[in-house]
Design an enzyme around this catalytic site. Structure first.
Site, short mmCIF file in Angstrom:
data_model
loop_
_atom_site.label_atom_id
_atom_site.label_comp_id
_atom_site.label_asym_id
_atom_site.label_seq_id
_atom_site.Cartn_x
_atom_site.Cartn_y
_atom_site.Cartn_z
N MET A 13 0.88 -1.13 -0.34
CA MET A 13 -0.12 -0.36 0.00
C MET A 13 0.72 1.06 0.21
SD MET A 13 -3.45 -1.09 -0.21
CE MET A 13 -4.05 0.34 0.47
N LEU A 66 2.93 1.12 7.77
CA LEU A 66 3.90 -0.09 8.51
C LEU A 66 2.89 -1.15 8.86
CD1 LEU A 66 5.77 2.68 10.64
CD2 LEU A 66 6.23 1.38 8.74
N THR A 97 -3.01 -0.15 10.05
CA THR A 97 -3.84 -0.21 11.15
C THR A 97 -3.63 -0.83 11.85
OG1 THR A 97 -5.47 -0.74 8.85
CG2 THR A 97 -6.18 -1.59 10.63
N LYS A 173 -12.20 2.25 11.34
CA LYS A 173 -10.85 1.43 9.64
C LYS A 173 -11.45 0.14 10.70
CE LYS A 173 -7.95 -0.21 7.40
NZ LYS A 173 -8.59 -0.55 6.10
N ASN A 176 -14.98 -1.24 10.37
CA ASN A 176 -15.04 -1.87 8.77
C ASN A 176 -14.62 -2.60 8.34
OD1 ASN A 176 -16.67 -0.75 6.39
ND2 ASN A 176 -14.46 -0.24 5.91
N ASN A 177 -13.44 -2.73 8.78
CA ASN A 177 -12.16 -4.23 8.34
C ASN A 177 -12.83 -5.12 8.80
OD1 ASN A 177 -10.88 -2.83 7.06
ND2 ASN A 177 -8.69 -3.87 7.22
N LYS A 242 -4.74 -10.17 11.44
CA LYS A 242 -3.79 -9.33 12.51
C LYS A 242 -5.51 -8.30 12.38
CE LYS A 242 -2.71 -5.19 10.74
NZ LYS A 242 -2.34 -4.11 10.16
P1 NAD Z 1 3.82 -4.20 4.04
O1 NAD Z 1 3.39 -5.56 5.23
O2 NAD Z 1 3.74 -5.03 2.07
O3 NAD Z 1 4.33 -3.29 4.01
C1 NAD Z 1 4.67 -2.27 4.88
C2 NAD Z 1 5.88 -1.59 4.26
O4 NAD Z 1 6.80 -1.86 5.84
C3 NAD Z 1 7.23 -3.26 4.44
O5 NAD Z 1 8.07 -2.64 3.48
C4 NAD Z 1 8.52 -3.02 5.43
O6 NAD Z 1 9.17 -3.52 4.85
C5 NAD Z 1 7.51 -1.84 6.16
N1 NAD Z 1 8.74 -2.15 7.84
C6 NAD Z 1 8.29 -2.72 8.33
N2 NAD Z 1 8.95 -2.25 8.86
C7 NAD Z 1 9.70 -0.94 8.96
C8 NAD Z 1 10.45 -0.30 10.14
N3 NAD Z 1 11.00 -0.66 11.18
N4 NAD Z 1 10.97 0.55 9.18
C9 NAD Z 1 10.86 1.27 7.87
N5 NAD Z 1 9.98 -0.02 7.20
C10 NAD Z 1 9.39 -0.71 7.71
O7 NAD Z 1 2.05 -4.22 3.96
P2 NAD Z 1 0.66 -2.82 3.20
O8 NAD Z 1 -0.41 -4.20 3.01
O9 NAD Z 1 1.16 -2.03 2.77
O10 NAD Z 1 0.29 -2.51 4.93
C11 NAD Z 1 0.07 -1.88 5.83
C12 NAD Z 1 -1.09 -1.47 6.55
O11 NAD Z 1 -2.11 -0.94 5.41
C13 NAD Z 1 -1.43 -2.70 7.68
O12 NAD Z 1 -1.47 -1.86 8.69
C14 NAD Z 1 -2.25 -3.06 6.50
O13 NAD Z 1 -3.43 -3.43 7.71
C15 NAD Z 1 -2.36 -1.65 5.99
N6 NAD Z 1 -4.13 -1.67 4.80
C16 NAD Z 1 -3.60 -2.74 4.23
C17 NAD Z 1 -4.21 -2.98 2.63
C18 NAD Z 1 -4.11 -3.74 1.37
O14 NAD Z 1 -4.74 -4.39 0.78
N7 NAD Z 1 -2.93 -4.39 1.60
C19 NAD Z 1 -5.85 -1.90 2.36
C20 NAD Z 1 -5.56 -1.33 2.92
C21 NAD Z 1 -4.92 -1.42 4.62
#
Ligand code: NAD
Length: 304
Positions: A13, A66, A97, A173, A176-177, A242
């Site tokens: 994202m 994150l 989230t 959020k 909704n999730n 989660k």
């Molecule tokens: P992801 O795991 O693809 O990306 C997270 C990123 O954070 C990774 O690139 C990871 O390397 C980085 N990261 C982790 N620890 C770190 C640190 N200490 N310092 C710097 N970078 C760090 O996750 P995502 O799918 O992008 O989701 C991110 C958030 O958005 C989550 O909370 C998720 O629940 C929420 N979300 C996801 C979606 C979806 O469809 N994937 C939709 C809406 C919301």
């Protein structure tokens, strides 16, 4: 946009969201512990950080996207984290989230340092993040701070819903999730049953579309992912697990029972114990079909 913006967390994202900000003319500093995630942003002119300090020390807005509460806690509050280096008067915009109770704690810690904290978790899915069509649930009671982040939200999405004071965005959020993840499991079970009793999936999707059983997980997610034989994320079963945990924890804190959701959460726990952990949430269908010992359904006609 005159603001100096740092963006931390460039995953499924955060990666495309940051790209959309850069494309609207803001030169970001970016940071991800997985260095290769920064490459597309560097190519577009973003400045990569070596650590949190040099990513945020010149920024007046720091965006975090994150995976979990623990990640946000360490990135923002540890001695080498954002709060140690960000200037007073700046803004932290957390779009992850996470547990609402920790959002409240972060807000308190930020207030003590004269930092404005805003929660703006993201609705919709990765394809929307890529096309710049995300939805944001914003918790912010300071209109001046909101004005500063509004251009960033407009660069990343099409729908901004102001939910109220700080912490209300993340509460919206989580609730909704809870619906999304529960409905995904019901959809997986229904499609498994449909397959077992010999229904044609192309016909069944029309029935779903035309009745009150209509749901976005079936019509938008399953039809564009698992039913087209693609179970790569997207939104992983791990992240959905989660989020269900956050809903159940929040419900427990407020003495609200979630009996059906708790059963769905048990399925997520099982599904993530094996090969489905990092697969898309729609792969719940393949998991259910595996248990029922049938071939999972796949769409055979073009979908509209
Ligand atoms: P992801 O795991 O693809 O990306 C997270 C990123 O954070 C990774 O690139 C990871 O390397 C980085 N990261 C982790 N620890 C770190 C640190 N200490 N310092 C710097 N970078 C760090 O996750 P995502 O799918 O992008 O989701 C991110 C958030 O958005 C989550 O909370 C998720 O629940 C929420 N979300 C996801 C979606 C979806 O469809 N994937 C939709 C809406 C919301």
């Amino acid at each position: 946009m005159g603001e100096k913006v740092a963006f931390i967390g460039l995953g499924a994202m955060g990666g495309p969201m940051a790209i959309n900000i850069i494309k609207k003319g803001t030169n970001l500093s970016v940071y991800d512990i997985e260095k290769e995630k920064m490459l597309p942003h560097i190519q577009l002119g973003a400045v990569p950080g070596n650590n949190i300090r040099d990513t945020v020390e010149n920024a007046n807005i720091v965006v975090t996207m994150l995976p979990s509460t623990e990640n946000v806690k360490s990135v923002v509050t540890e001695p080498s984290g954002v709060l140690s280096y960000i200037k007073p008067g700046s803004i932290i915009l957390d779009m992850s989230t996470i547990a609402p109770i920790f959002t409240d704690e972060l807000n308190k810690m930020c207030k003590e340092k004269n930092i404005d904290f805003i929660d703006a978790p993201v609705g919709r899915i990765v394809s929307h993040a890529i096309s710049g069509d995300s939805l944001f649930m914003v918790g912010c009671d300071n209109d001046n701070a909101f004005k500063k982040i509004e251009p960033l939200l407009n660069a990343m999405g099409t729908t901004i819903i102001r939910c109220g004071k700080v912490g209300s965005g993340i509460r919206a959020k989580v609730v909704n999730n809870f619906q999304i993840c529960s409905i995904a499991q019901i959809t997986a079970e229904a499609l498994t049953l449909a397959q077992k009793v010999g229904l044609d999936i192309n016909t069944f999707k029309e029935i779903n579309k035309g009745t009150t059983a209509y749901n976005g997980q079936f019509q938008m997610n399953f039809l564009s992912k698992v039913l087209k034989n693609d179970i790569e994320p997207g939104f992983t079963i791990d992240l959905a697990h989660k989020d269900m945990g956050l809903a159940i924890e929040t419900a427990n804190n407020f003495r609200v029972g979630l009996p059906v959701g708790s059963s769905a959460q048990a399925v997520y726990s099982q599904a993530r114990s094996g090969k489905y952990a990092k697969k898309d949430i729609s792969a719940l269908l393949d998991y259910a079909c595996e248990i029922a010992e049938i071939d999972p359904p796949r769409i055979t006609k073009s979908i509209d």
